[in-house]
Scaffold this motif. Structure first.
Motif, mmCIF file in Angstrom:
data_model
loop_
_atom_site.group_PDB
_atom_site.id
_atom_site.type_symbol
_atom_site.label_atom_id
_atom_site.label_comp_id
_atom_site.label_asym_id
_atom_site.label_seq_id
_atom_site.Cartn_x
_atom_site.Cartn_y
_atom_site.Cartn_z
ATOM 1 N N GLU A 58 0.855 -1.027 -0.045
ATOM 2 C CA GLU A 58 -0.123 0.033 0.045
ATOM 3 C C GLU A 58 0.642 1.472 0.041
ATOM 4 N N SER A 59 2.133 1.312 0.427
ATOM 5 C CA SER A 59 2.970 2.479 0.399
ATOM 6 C C SER A 59 4.449 1.955 0.174
ATOM 7 N N LEU A 80 -0.805 0.762 -4.319
ATOM 8 C CA LEU A 80 -0.272 2.096 -4.226
ATOM 9 C C LEU A 80 -1.217 3.189 -4.266
ATOM 10 N N GLU A 82 -0.061 6.307 -3.798
ATOM 11 C CA GLU A 82 0.947 7.478 -4.102
ATOM 12 C C GLU A 82 2.364 7.051 -4.019
#
Length: 562
Positions: A58-59, A80, A82
């Motif tokens: 997710e990041s 993701l 960002e």
């Protein structure tokens, strides 16, 4: 994980794809700091290639900046939303793949990663591309398909080395003429499934463009300047609003595929009958007839016409085989024309291919393709073609190469696949100093002389597949120090020739469909290797110390047991 990280510190490459990861392990961000007991820290190398595709990440953390030597980063097919600003601190990064995520905005800092050559941000939720991308002046491939982008930044005009652009499936309303004028190196442009209402008037400035895909837009006309796209081989304009075609389209001599389906065309222009197409899709238009001159297009293999009201043609002709329809159309030509029209003969194809090779000013067309013409000998047009750099003679019945071929000193690529050649053509190829690619697969080659490879020391690509027992004992592959790709499929090999392991520049090695039972741990010395195909062999076990190295390179039998 520890074993993979240890292997990565030795190779500089780490593949953690398909591991259901929710986060990037902290150890990845501090790869060199985690040198374990028993490892020699001075032998460890910094991470250069990181593959994190097909996970649930997710990041990415700002600690990404610690991977200062990274050249390849693939985080595609994750979750993701960002990218960290630290991406801009990766000054050596050349390839970035963040496709199939949920990213809504690329950081402006991405322009600071000025070494980028390839970017793929397809299938995200991007509304715009940051202007800073224009600072990546070495960018050659940019993919941002399936987003919601409405315009491309004018700063991308600085990306003058761009060769491939894919913006399919966005909300683009216009392609800027300023950008088109700046992308003189472009060979592929895909702007299909957008909201474009026109093609830039200066599209003809793209003289190196090979593939142009603008299907499913709202384009009502093709500018006459299209004639400047003299290298165009594929042109897709289906699902638009075309009512006419410019006469100039008939001058695109290298066009092989023309897709015009689902438009509003009422006629197919006579001028376009000069094209040497293999595929022409005119389905779902408003055609009521076809010009008899279309029968002259004897290179056509597929002519698609469903969905037209062709009142002047029998339905059996329209839905039948293309050659029959072409023959009927030729029969409708006037007597004088009919006498001049003949089905393209073997000699015509050779002459046409030679003319295209000589007349071209671009590297892409300095080649001669004589594939599948039933030739029993190499025609003289080959060595009379001037500065030809590629000759494709595959799928013929050629038994030997004439001595005249040795005069083609500019020749770089020689394709002789699927012929009847029995002897290694050493006497010919030794006179070709620029030869880098030789394909002799699927010939009845007898055993090569032990010094056969010494006459082609500059080879980068060699394919001998399907020539069972043609290799001598201990073949001297070390005589090919520049070899990058080697194909030895279906060679009845029981063991890997040892000298292959000395090829330090080898990137692709295909040993599939043989009888190999094992491979040596020395394979890890092939540090440049990126693809290794060992499928369809008899390998059941592998050296344990080789497994981390193989993990990111190899294609094995489904039955393989670690």
């Amino acid at each position: 994980m520890d074993r993979l990280l240890k292997a990565a510190r030795a190779s500089g490459s780490l593949n953690l794809s398909n591991r259901s990861l929710r986060d990037v392990p902290d150890e990845v961000y501090r790869s060199l700091d985690a040198v374990a007991e028993g490892e020699n820290w001075w032998e460890a190398v910094e991470l250069q290639k990181l593959i994190l595709a097909h996970n649930n990440i997710e990041s990415l953390k700002q600690e990404l900046r610690n991977l200062s030597q990274l050249t390849v980063l693939n985080v595609s097919h994750n979750k993701l939303s960002e990218l960290p600003a630290a991406i801009g601190e990766l000054s050596l990064l050349k390839s970035l793949d963040v496709s199939f995520n949920s990213i809504q905005q690329l950081p402006e800092d991405i322009g600071s990663a000025a070494s980028l050559v390839k970017i793929d941000c397809s299938s995200n939720r991007l509304k715009e591309i940051p202007c800073s991308i224009g600072r990546c002046i070495g960018l050659s491939e940019f993919k941002s398909s399936n987003n919601i982008i409405t315009t491309l930044p004018e700063d991308m005009a600085n990306c003058s080395k761009l060769m491939k652009l894919d913006v399919e499936g966005n909300k683009l309303i216009v392609l800027s003429e300023n950008l088109i004028a700046s992308w003189a190196m472009l060979t592929e442009l895909n702007a299909s499934k957008n909201l474009l209402s026109s093609i830039p008037e200066n599209i003809g400035s793209l003289s190196r463009l090979i593939r142009l895909d603008l299907h499913q837009n709202k384009i009502s006309s093709i500018p006459s300047s299209i004639v400047g796209c003299c290298s165009l081989a594929e042109f897709y304009m289906g699902n638009n609003a075309l009512s006419t075609l410019p006469a100039e389209i008939g001058a695109l001599l290298h066009l092989g595929t023309l897709d015009l389906h689902s438009n509003q065309l009422k006629e197919y222009p006579v001028e376009a009958c000069k094209l040497h197409l293999s595929v022409l899709d005119l389905s779902n238009n408003s055609l009521t007839g076809l010009p008899p001159e279309l029968g002259n297009m004897t290179t056509l293999r597929r002519l698609l016409l469903p969905g037209n009201l062709l009142r002047t043609l029998r339905s059996s002709l329209v839905s039948g085989p293309t050659p029959a329809l072409l023959k009927y159309l030729r029969s409708r030509l006037s007597g004088s024309e009919d006498n001049e029209v003949m089905t393209t003969r073997k000699e015509d194809v050779i002459t046409m291919a030679t003319r295209l090779s000589i007349s071209s000013k671009w590297f892409y067309f300095q080649e001669l393709s004589l594939e599948g013409l039933g030739l029993s000998a190499v025609p003289s047009e080959v060595w009379e073609s001037g500065e030809v750099i590629k000759v494709d003679l595959s799928k013929n019945s050629i038994q030997e190469l004439p001595v005249e071929l040795s005069t083609c000193t500019s020749l770089q690529t020689l394709i002789l696949s699927r012929n009847k050649i029995q002897e290694w053509p050493g006497a010919i190829v030794k006179s070709l100093p620029n030869l880098t690619c030789l394909k002799l697969d699927n010939n009845p080659l007898r055993q090569l002389p032990s010094d056969g490879f010494q006459v082609v020391p500059m080879l980068q690509i060699l394919d001998l597949s399907g020539n069972a027992r043609s290799l001598p004992d201990n073949p001297a592959f070390s005589s090919l120090p520049h070899l990058q790709e080697l194909y030895l499929r279906r060679m009845q090999l029981h063991e890997v020739p040892s000298e292959i392991l000395s090829l330090q520049q080898l990137q692709i090695l295909n040993l599939s469909q043989n009888s190999l039972q094992s491979i040596s741990v020395e394979f890890r010395n092939l540090t440049s290797l990126t693809e290794l195909d060992l499928s369809d062999n008899d390998i059941s076990t592998l050296p344990p110390e080789l497994l981390p190295w193989l993990f990111i390179r190899v294609c094995l039998n489904p039955a393989y047991r670690p």
